[in-house]
Design a protein around this motif. Structure first.
Motif, PDB file in Angstrom:
ATOM      1  N   ARG A 160      55.303  -8.145  24.631  1.00  0.00           N
ATOM      2  CA  ARG A 160      53.859  -8.416  24.699  1.00  0.00           C
ATOM      3  C   ARG A 160      53.570  -9.887  24.395  1.00  0.00           C
ATOM      4  O   ARG A 160      52.747 -10.522  25.065  1.00  0.00           O
ATOM      5  CB  ARG A 160      53.101  -7.525  23.730  1.00  0.00           C
ATOM      6  CG  ARG A 160      51.609  -7.860  23.681  1.00  0.00           C
ATOM      7  CD  ARG A 160      50.847  -6.927  22.798  1.00  0.00           C
ATOM      8  NE  ARG A 160      50.695  -5.686  23.536  1.00  0.00           N
ATOM      9  CZ  ARG A 160      50.331  -4.548  23.015  1.00  0.00           C
ATOM     10  NH1 ARG A 160      50.080  -4.456  21.731  1.00  0.00           N
ATOM     11  NH2 ARG A 160      50.210  -3.469  23.746  1.00  0.00           N
ATOM     12  N   VAL A 187      54.618 -11.950  27.370  1.00  0.00           N
ATOM     13  CA  VAL A 187      53.664 -11.739  28.466  1.00  0.00           C
ATOM     14  C   VAL A 187      52.386 -12.545  28.217  1.00  0.00           C
ATOM     15  O   VAL A 187      51.878 -13.216  29.119  1.00  0.00           O
ATOM     16  CB  VAL A 187      53.345 -10.237  28.635  1.00  0.00           C
ATOM     17  CG1 VAL A 187      52.154 -10.020  29.540  1.00  0.00           C
ATOM     18  CG2 VAL A 187      54.570  -9.502  29.165  1.00  0.00           C
ATOM     19  N   PRO A 217      55.544  -7.487  32.152  1.00  0.00           N
ATOM     20  CA  PRO A 217      56.321  -6.979  31.013  1.00  0.00           C
ATOM     21  C   PRO A 217      57.708  -6.482  31.413  1.00  0.00           C
ATOM     22  O   PRO A 217      58.672  -6.648  30.653  1.00  0.00           O
ATOM     23  CB  PRO A 217      55.473  -5.826  30.468  1.00  0.00           C
ATOM     24  CG  PRO A 217      54.109  -6.032  31.016  1.00  0.00           C
ATOM     25  CD  PRO A 217      54.246  -6.813  32.282  1.00  0.00           C
TER      26      PRO A 217
END
Length: 141
Positions: free
Chosen positions: A41, A44, A51
């Motif tokens: 996360r 990203v 992801p």
């Protein structure tokens, strides 16, 4: 911590860039055994990549034995690579050389070509010369 920089124009797959940058951070001592990689996360959010791309890169690093995923905890560095710490005197010399090259008008691609040529002279392809016994197997970097 590693700060991933994705070059979408490089022609290099995004997951490969993440693998390469992680290996570089490990090799330079910016990541050491036991250090936690950023979560998928976090990567990203910082890079705007899919992801699944991050997870693919982390799986590749795990397959190579460089990191291990710990369920519920994250992904951690398992072992180090090389012996070129980020604060090496050789790095300072290389920094000076790169600054001189830039001042002399060389473009990034020119510097990369010169550096690659010198590397090839001093470190011939391993196909021609077997790897020393202390080199970890399966490490293509």
């Amino acid at each position: 911590m590693v700060d991933y920089r994705i070059d979408r124009r490089s022609g290099v797959a995004t997951y490969v860039q993440i693998v390469q940058q992680t290996k570089q951070a490990i090799r330079l001592g910016m990541l050491a055994p036991g250090d936690k990689l950023p979560t998928a996360r976090e990567v990203v959010e910082a890079t705007a990549v899919n992801p699944n791309t991050v997870l693919k890169a982390y799986r590749e690093l795990e397959r190579e034995g460089l990191v291990e995923a710990r369920r519920g905890l994250g992904t951690f560095v398992r072992r180090s690579l090389g012996a070129a710490p980020a604060d090496s005197p050789l790095r300072a010399e290389l920094e000076d050389w790169a600054a001189r090259a830039r001042r002399s008008g060389l473009e990034r691609e020119d510097v990369a070509a010169l550096f690659t040529a010198v590397i090839e002279t001093h470190y011939p392809q391993q196909a021609a010369h077997p790897a020393p016994a202390h080199t970890p197997q399966g490490d293509p970097s």
